[in-house]
Design an enzyme around this catalytic site. Structure first.
Site, PDB file in Angstrom:
ATOM      1  N   GLN A  96      61.481 141.481 -14.716  1.00 31.68           N
ATOM      2  CA  GLN A  96      61.713 140.335 -15.581  1.00 31.68           C
ATOM      3  C   GLN A  96      61.660 140.729 -17.051  1.00 31.68           C
ATOM      4  O   GLN A  96      62.402 140.194 -17.878  1.00 31.68           O
ATOM      5  CB  GLN A  96      60.677 139.240 -15.293  1.00 31.68           C
TER       6      GLN A  96
ATOM      7  N   ASP B  50      66.814 134.680  -9.161  1.00 34.87           N
ATOM      8  CA  ASP B  50      67.618 135.003 -10.338  1.00 34.87           C
ATOM      9  C   ASP B  50      69.080 135.199  -9.973  1.00 34.87           C
ATOM     10  O   ASP B  50      69.974 134.859 -10.750  1.00 34.87           O
ATOM     11  CB  ASP B  50      67.097 136.276 -11.000  1.00 34.87           C
TER      12      ASP B  50
ATOM     13  N   GLU C  78      57.215 129.997 -16.187  1.00 38.25           N
ATOM     14  CA  GLU C  78      58.574 129.737 -15.714  1.00 38.25           C
ATOM     15  C   GLU C  78      58.728 130.200 -14.258  1.00 38.25           C
ATOM     16  O   GLU C  78      59.116 129.431 -13.383  1.00 38.25           O
ATOM     17  CB  GLU C  78      59.572 130.471 -16.604  1.00 38.25           C
ATOM     18  N   HIS C  79      58.452 131.468 -14.012  1.00 35.32           N
ATOM     19  CA  HIS C  79      58.451 132.017 -12.657  1.00 35.32           C
ATOM     20  C   HIS C  79      57.009 132.345 -12.293  1.00 35.32           C
ATOM     21  O   HIS C  79      56.330 133.058 -13.032  1.00 35.32           O
ATOM     22  CB  HIS C  79      59.275 133.300 -12.571  1.00 35.32           C
TER      23      HIS C  79
ATOM     24  N   HIS D 185      63.599  84.274 -27.221  1.00 37.95           N
ATOM     25  CA  HIS D 185      63.333  84.696 -25.845  1.00 37.95           C
ATOM     26  C   HIS D 185      62.931  83.491 -24.985  1.00 37.95           C
ATOM     27  O   HIS D 185      63.383  83.331 -23.850  1.00 37.95           O
ATOM     28  CB  HIS D 185      62.198  85.735 -25.815  1.00 37.95           C
TER      29      HIS D 185
ATOM     30  N   HIS E  44      64.807 141.569 -19.191  1.00 40.07           N
ATOM     31  CA  HIS E  44      65.725 140.540 -19.676  1.00 40.07           C
ATOM     32  C   HIS E  44      65.853 140.570 -21.195  1.00 40.07           C
ATOM     33  O   HIS E  44      66.947 140.441 -21.755  1.00 40.07           O
ATOM     34  CB  HIS E  44      65.215 139.148 -19.275  1.00 40.07           C
TER      35      HIS E  44
END
Length: 427
Positions: free
Chosen positions: A253, A355, A321-322, A414, A256
């Site tokens: 990861q 992914d 996230e993961h 109203h 990235h």
């Protein structure tokens, strides 16, 4: 790294050197300028920024039908087969999710009929990142669920220097129109509209800090899925954790982006030290070590917790996230976790499968947003809107309390609107 207090019983074997949230603040001014210029100048500003940021001088932005078909034809046969495998999996899961979204109508009291409908959006813009690597799965994750949801028109934008296979991926995934525009200028074009790019109702897809900031600034007149990126992975492990596997997944990861946030949370001090050593060993032979190593240096962390409860508490603070679970009874452990983007239960469930091609979406909340939202899914392309209708019994049920409440609030208009229907019914 987090706005929530960290338990003081946690010991950090490696702490991050930088704060990913604070590092995200420096692009705001530049993005505001891009949005302002695109709003005023349209295509001319987009063209200028494409030359400045992407070194691409384009007479036209849209990819023609002939170019799309040629990109598909030039795909390596195995790459096309793998792309269609991923599209099939994402489509099947999106259809299964779509099947859980039901319209509703219910009579909650005599004559009071309430309901909702799930309506697909008219036009969606899918940002497809393609800078550092040709991320062939990226168009699949944003375009395929939109197609399943029934979106009227799907616009895809990707950097002008993106690999041709990315255009093929957009085409195979079902994009109606594809534009060679990247970065903040792509978000501006889709949000505001230009002479070439129609304005969309919602923008989805991950991107770099400039793309994220642009999405943040345009939100309101258009919708966004979330602020996704830079990427994150955390692994929860006990004494059964495999140091080699954990280090491999962290670095997978980390490659990235240099700003990827990676971490191990464990109850086993020996495993923590072993992973620290193993990361250094693997970086020596990793071809993407320049990126992954910088991410590990700046944002990597390893923490040791005194017990399982503390490990779970800290994980829920991070809201990664993961989030991978490498524990003795991973399925039971996983049910105790609340905050994450996507959960990977057991050592066989690597982030890399999601992914690329297993079927769940890889566009997920980062920077702690997993505490309040999930990731991109078929429901992201649908608006759930309510309706109501009443017969005479319904008026008898709701008009009297509505009249009294309006009067107590001093809202005479109203009160009259509620009373009128009651009077006509009684008269």
């Amino acid at each position: 790294m987090t706005r929530l207090p960290i338990p003081d019983t946690i010991r950090f074997v490696k702490s991050p050197a930088r704060d990913a949230i604070a590092d995200n603040a420096s692009v705001e001014t530049l993005v505001a300028e891009v949005l302002k210029r695109v709003a005023a100048e349209g295509d001319a500003a987009v063209r200028d920024y494409s030359e400045k940021f992407d070194k691409a001088a384009l007479d036209r932005f849209e990819v023609t039908a002939e170019e799309r078909e040629a990109a598909v034809e030039r795909l390596d046969p195995q790459t096309r087969e793998d792309t269609e495998f991923a599209i099939s999996n994402v489509r099947m899961f999106a259809r299964a999710q779509f099947g859980t979204l039901q319209d509703l109508e219910v009579e909650i009291r005599p004559g009071v009929h309430l309901g909702h409908r799930n309506i697909p959006l008219d036009r969606v813009g899918c940002y497809v990142p393609g800078g550092r690597y040709p991320l062939l799965s990226a168009p699949i994750m944003s375009i395929v669920p939109a197609k399943v949801a029934g979106v009227g028109e799907i616009i895809a934008c990707l950097p002008p220097n993106a690999h041709e296979a990315m255009i093929a991926g957009c085409h195979l995934s079902g994009a109606d129109r594809i534009f060679r525009i990247g970065g903040a200028q792509a978000i501006a074009a889709m949000a505001l509209g230009t002479q070439s790019v129609p304005p969309v109702d919602k923008i989805v897809g991950p991107g770099n800090a400039f793309v994220n900031e642009a999405k943040r600034q345009v939100f309101g007149p258009v919708g966004i899925d979330q602020l996704a990126g830079p990427s994150e992975i955390f692994i929860l492990a006990d004494h059964t954790g495999d140091a080699e596997m954990i280090a491999t997944d962290l670095l997978a990861q980390a490659e990235h982006d240099t700003r990827t946030r990676v971490g191990l949370i464990t109850t086993n001090a020996d495993l923590a030290e072993a992973v620290l050593r193993e990361v250094d060993v693997q970086l020596k032979s990793l071809s993407t070590a320049a990126t992954a190593g910088q991410a590990w240096k700046d944002y990597g962390e390893i923490s040791v917790c005194p017990d399982e409860a503390t490990m779970i508490a800290y994980s829920d603070i991070v809201a990664a996230e993961h989030l991978q679970v490498h524990t003795e009874d991973a399925k039971t452990f996983a049910r105790k976790l609340k905050h994450y983007g996507s959960l990977f239960i057991g050592p066989n469930a690597s982030v890399v499968y999601s992914d690329k091609c297993c079927g769940t979406n890889h566009t997920l909340p980062t920077m702690g947003a997993g505490r309040y939202t999930g990731g991109l899914w078929v429901g992201s392309y649908i608006k759930t809107v309510t309706h109501q209708w009443m017969d005479e019994d319904g008026i008898r049920e709701v008009a009297p309390p509505a009249v009294r409440q309006s009067a107590s609030e001093g809202l005479e208009g109203h009160r009259r609107a509620a009373q009128l229907r009651l009077d006509r019914l009684q008269g």
